[in-house]
Design an enzyme around this catalytic site. Structure first.
Site, short mmCIF file in Angstrom:
data_model
loop_
_atom_site.label_atom_id
_atom_site.label_comp_id
_atom_site.label_asym_id
_atom_site.label_seq_id
_atom_site.Cartn_x
_atom_site.Cartn_y
_atom_site.Cartn_z
N SER A 30 0.83 -1.20 0.00
CA SER A 30 0.00 0.00 0.00
C SER A 30 0.87 1.26 0.00
O SER A 30 1.59 1.51 -0.95
CB SER A 30 -0.96 -0.03 1.20
OG SER A 30 -1.89 1.01 1.13
N ASP A 75 -1.32 1.13 -4.24
CA ASP A 75 -2.11 0.03 -4.80
C ASP A 75 -3.52 0.45 -5.20
O ASP A 75 -4.36 -0.40 -5.49
CB ASP A 75 -2.16 -1.15 -3.83
CG ASP A 75 -2.98 -0.87 -2.57
OD1 ASP A 75 -2.91 0.27 -2.08
OD2 ASP A 75 -3.67 -1.78 -2.07
N ASP A 87 -6.15 1.83 -3.68
CA ASP A 87 -7.38 1.64 -2.89
C ASP A 87 -7.71 2.85 -2.02
O ASP A 87 -8.71 2.83 -1.31
CB ASP A 87 -7.32 0.35 -2.05
CG ASP A 87 -6.31 0.40 -0.91
OD1 ASP A 87 -5.47 1.33 -0.88
OD2 ASP A 87 -6.34 -0.50 -0.06
N ASP A 139 -2.96 6.05 -3.62
CA ASP A 139 -1.77 5.48 -3.00
C ASP A 139 -1.21 4.41 -3.92
O ASP A 139 -1.68 4.23 -5.05
CB ASP A 139 -2.11 4.92 -1.61
CG ASP A 139 -3.11 3.77 -1.66
OD1 ASP A 139 -3.75 3.57 -2.71
OD2 ASP A 139 -3.25 3.07 -0.65
#
Length: 498
Positions: free
Chosen positions: A107, A257, A259, A255
């Site tokens: 993340s 990834d 999400d 961010d």
């Protein structure tokens, strides 16, 4: 031997497994993946014979993905290579294909760390799943020979998949092209801060096909750990410069990834994720909203929703609460976190459920709201009660040190009142759902919480003015810094964010 005993330096955080890359070695990844599949089988959460694997742009991610693929093969499962995809795209594919999934991503944390997020065909795994996985006896799950971990051919497959678009990306993009018309965002000039976000090109495609004029900015070949809960003054300064230079209506990003959304208005000012979450829930027409205790109380004060629920910090807790609301026959149930990722529990506005954090929905929703109302993004805040929040952290504090400090504040009124002296207020309500959240007689809020995935103590403050919230944050961090660094001889660092 349980997973926790086998790899004590690796474990589940607020969402998924997190650890240093050096600790997420091939054998550890193999064991975690086999434990995940074993748990799904034991709990009846897997029916097919394939599993989807995706990953982000961290340099360590392809190797971890290949190790996970080796474990799936050891479990007699077929691998569907999703490639470089946002986490919510992988989750959507899992639900559409009735298959579990593995997303390799850390993340927003620094590139020397990484992680794994596990999905069932119903969405993100919950805390009870994590506990069951961590407690499994892994002795029988470890490779019997080194040959089973010869993953060079799997690495080649992963790298080859990374060079081309997959059906996973196409399905995810279509979700938002079907939600809005191809002229919804016509007339808007949007900057997309690409950095090293895995969905950076996909976001440009979505916005352009919805009619916006898009300028790609800040693309990076090295990993940039963008944290939507810790936006720096430098981040905002860069967004302001871009807005002025290109006459932008907004700068958007995600961010690493994909999400959690990152939005700045036409002035380059960052829009906090929980505020974006409230606006998105309103645009969707949600009846019920779930969010952690750290989110802005403008949610309840707005009066927009029939039901508002508060949970511990972490998407699994939000999902559990959304499931409970669905059993109570609420329609239009959504959730969000301070970082802004939107979770959809049941079909709404023509979209299928997607109970995992998603960045694309709040980005297009807020832009569409501004366009429909013919308002700049900054003016959307006028639709909400004036409540301002600030966040910061003291780094270098071990979890046990944070817990000890919070325990002293929680159980000793003298120490608590000493801590609150700088606020000139008195506590009227203490919430220990997650950390220590103190509501003062002035309406101000101070919330201290140990991080779930880093050696730091986080602080959130809220007040009726931005300056007051900042003053509360400064005073709180100063107290924590003094108590920890002086009393325990620990070297730590204060860190402020929006």
């Amino acid at each position: 031997m349980t997973l926790s005993e086998f790899a004590p330096e690796v474990g589940f955080g607020t969402s998924g497994v997190r650890a240093l890359v050096t600790d997420l070695n091939t054998t550890v990844v193999f064991a975690y993946t086999r434990a995940f599949i074993s748990h799904l089988r034991a709990s009846g959460q897997i029916t097919g014979d394939n599993c989807v694997i995706g990953w982000d742009l961290r340099p360590s991610s392809p190797l971890i993905a290949a190790a996970a693929a080796a474990a799936l093969q050891a479990e007699s499962l077929k691998v569907e290579w999703a490639g470089l995809v946002p986490t919510p795209a992988l989750a959507l594919r899992c639900m559409a294909s009735n298959a579990p999934g593995i997303m390799v991503t850390g993340s927003h944390i620094p590139f020397d760390r990484n992680g794994i997020k596990f999905y069932t065909a119903q969405g993100e795994i919950l805390k009870r799943d994590e506990a069951a996985i961590a407690s499994l006896d892994v002795t029988r799950l470890l490779p019997v020979s080194q040959e089973i971990l010869d993953i060079s051919s799997l690495m080649d497959q992963a790298i080859e998949t990374s060079s081309r678009p997959t059906i996973v990306l196409q399905e995810y993009k279509q979700r938002y092209l079907s939600l809005l018309s191809d002229s919804t965002l016509t007339g808007l000039r949007i900057g997309v801060y690409q950095h090293s976000a895995v969905g950076r090109d996909l976001l440009v495609e979505i916005l352009e096909q919805l009619g916006a004029s898009v300028i790609a900015l800040g693309r990076s070949d090295t990993f940039v750990p963008i944290d939507t809960e810790a936006v720096t003054a430098e981040d905002e300064a860069q967004a302001t410069e871009w807005c002025q230079k290109y006459q932008l209506d907004a700068v958007v990003s995600t961010d690493g990834d994909g999400d959690r959304p990152w939005l700045c208005d036409e002035q380059g000012r960052f829009m906090r994720g929980d505020i974006v979450g409230i606006l998105t829930a309103k645009w969707l027409g949600a009846q019920a909203v779930v969010t952690p205790v750290s989110s802005n109380t403008a949610l309840e004060k707005s009066g927009f929703f029939k039901r508002c629920e508060r949970t511990r910090i972490g998407s699994p807790y939000v999902i559990e609460a959304m499931q409970q609301l669905q059993q109570q026959a609420f329609d239009g149930i959504v959730g969000f976190e301070v970082g802004g990722g939107l979770l959809v529990q049941c079909p709404i506005k023509g979209m299928s459920a997607l109970p995992t954090r998603d960045s694309s929905l709040p980005i297009v929703a807020v832009l569409a709201m501004a366009k429909t109302k013919d308002m700049p993004l900054s003016a959307l805040l006028s639709l909400l009660p004036a409540r301002f929040t600030q966040a910061g952290r003291v780094q270098g504090i071990q979890v046990f040190q944070s817990q000890a400090l919070i325990a002293r504040l929680k159980h000793d009124d003298v120490i608590l009142n000493k801590f609150l002296e700088f606020t000139s207020g008195k506590p009227v309500h203490i919430d220990t759902t997650d950390g220590l959240r103190i509501e003062l007689n002035s309406g101000d809020i101070v919330h201290l919480r140990p991080s779930g995935n880093a050696p730091e103590l986080r602080c959130y403050t809220e007040s009726n003015t931005e300056q007051r919230a900042l003053d509360l944050l400064s005073g709180s961090l100063e107290y924590v810094y003094r108590e920890i660094s002086i009393q325990t001889n620990t070297r730590c660092e204060r860190w402020f964010s929006k």
